[in-house]
Design an enzyme around this catalytic site. Structure first.
Site, PDB file in Angstrom:
ATOM      1  N   TYR A   1     -16.255  -6.919  42.449  1.00 13.65           N
ATOM      2  CA  TYR A   1     -16.723  -5.550  42.294  1.00 13.65           C
ATOM      3  C   TYR A   1     -18.022  -5.322  43.070  1.00 13.65           C
ATOM      4  CZ  TYR A   1     -18.751  -1.376  40.214  1.00 13.65           C
ATOM      5  OH  TYR A   1     -19.342  -0.149  40.048  1.00 13.65           O
TER       6      TYR A   1
ATOM      7  N   LYS B   1     -18.696  -2.741  46.397  1.00 14.98           N
ATOM      8  CA  LYS B   1     -19.682  -1.670  46.471  1.00 14.98           C
ATOM      9  C   LYS B   1     -20.672  -1.900  47.614  1.00 14.98           C
ATOM     10  CE  LYS B   1     -17.897   0.763  43.246  1.00 14.98           C
ATOM     11  NZ  LYS B   1     -17.224   2.037  43.608  1.00 14.98           N
TER      12      LYS B   1
END
Length: 258
Positions: free
Chosen positions: A151, A155
Site C-alpha cells: 500500500y 501511494k
C-alpha cells in the site's frame, strides 16, 4: 454545455465528499464505485443539489474497467473537465503471508487503473487545453510502511507520477494535483482489517469532509501537492531528515496490531 467530473470511489469517504463539492460547484457527475446501493443514494443526493449524476458500478481491479469508464463518458458526450482518482484500498500484514491475488489487485486499483484513467481522459483535456486531475495518494507516500508495504509503495508511485506529469503539462492548460491525507475517518481501516492497529490509538484521525475540502481547493488553485493538516505536513517533512531505519521501525509499530 456543463462540465462533468468523474469520481472513482464515490460511494463513501473522501470520494463522496469531493463529489458533493463538485456538484455544489456546478459540475455534473459520473460516479464510479462497486456498491450499487450506496451509489444510488449518492446520485439522489447530488441530483437534489441540482447536478445531473450518472452512476457506473465498476470494480477497478478489473483491467478493462478504465476503458469502460472512459467509453461510458464518451457515450454520454460528457465534457470531463475534472477526473478524481480516489478509489483505492490497503492490506495489512507481513507481505509473504498476505494473499498474492489481493496484493496484485491492490496494485491494479491503486496504480494501474489510476494511470490508465489518467491517460485516457488526459488526451481529451490536452486537446481542449482545459482540465483538472486529482489523484488521491496518502502521507504513506513519503515513507516505507512495513506491515503495509504494498500500500505505501502504491501511494509513493501515485505521488511521484502526479508530480511528474504535472510538470510535463505546465503549458497545456491542464493541472494535476495529488492529495496526501493522513489517517482519515473512512471505511479504509475496516476494509484493511486494521481495527486493532496501533495507529488508531496513536495518530489523530482527520474528517473526510475537511480532507476533501482541502483537496478540492488545491485543485481549483492548481496546487501540485496538497497535504491535509498541519501534523501531516510536519510528518511529511520530518521523514526527509530522519534516519530511514527509524522511520521503518516507527511505521511497523503503528501498522502492527496491538
Amino acid at each position: 454545455m456543463k462540465k462533468t467530473a468523474v469520481v472513482t470511489g464515490a460511494s463513501a469517504g473522501i470520494g463522496y465528499e469531493i463529489a458533493k463539492l463538485a456538484a455544489s460547484d456546478g459540475y455534473d457527475l459520473i460516479l464510479v464505485a462497486r456498491n450499487s446501493k450506496a451509489l444510488a443514494k449518492v446520485k439522489k443526493e447530488l441530483e437534489s443539489m441540482g447536478a445531473q449524476a450518472e452512476v457506473l458500478v465498476m470494480d477497478l481491479s478489473d483491467p478493462k474497467a478504465p476503458k469502460k469508464i472512459y467509453e461510458f463518458a464518451r457515450k454520454k458526450k460528457a465534457i470531463v473537465d475534472l477526473l478524481v482518482n480516489n478509489a483505492g484500498f490497503g492490506t495489512n500484514g507481513r507481505f509473504d503471508k498476505l494473499d498474492l491475488e489481493e496484493e496484485l489487485s491492490l496494485i491494479q486499483v491503486n496504480v494501474v487503473s489510476l494511470v490508465a484513467l489518467t491517460h485516457l481522459f488526459l488526451k481529451d483535456m490536452v486537446d481542449r487545453h482545459s482540465g483538472k486531475i486529482l489523484n488521491v495518494a496518502s502521507t504513506a507516500a513519503f515513507q516505507p510502511g512495513p506491515m503495509m508495504s504494498d500500500y505505501y509503495a502504491s501511494k509513493a508511485y501515485v505521488l511521484a507520477f502526479s508530480e511528474g506529469i504535472s510538470e510535463e503539462l505546465k503549458k497545456e492548460g491542464v493541472t494535476v494535483t495529488c492529495l496526501c491525507p493522513g489517517p482519515t475517518k473512512t471505511e479504509f481501516f475496516k476494509k484493511a482489517e486494521m481495527n486493532s492497529s496501533k495507529i488508531l490509538n496513536h495518530v489523530p484521525m482527520s474528517d473526510p469532509k475537511e480532507v476533501a475540502r482541502l483537496g478540492y481547493e488545491g485543485v481549483k488553485s492548481g496546487k501540485v501537492v496538497v497535504i491535509s493538516g498541519l501534523a501531516n505536513k510536519v510528518l511529511a517533512q520530518s521523514v526527509r531528515i530522519s534516519p530511514r531505519f527509524l522511520i521503518r521501525k516507527i511505521s511497523k509499530f503503528l501498522n502492527a496490531a496491538k
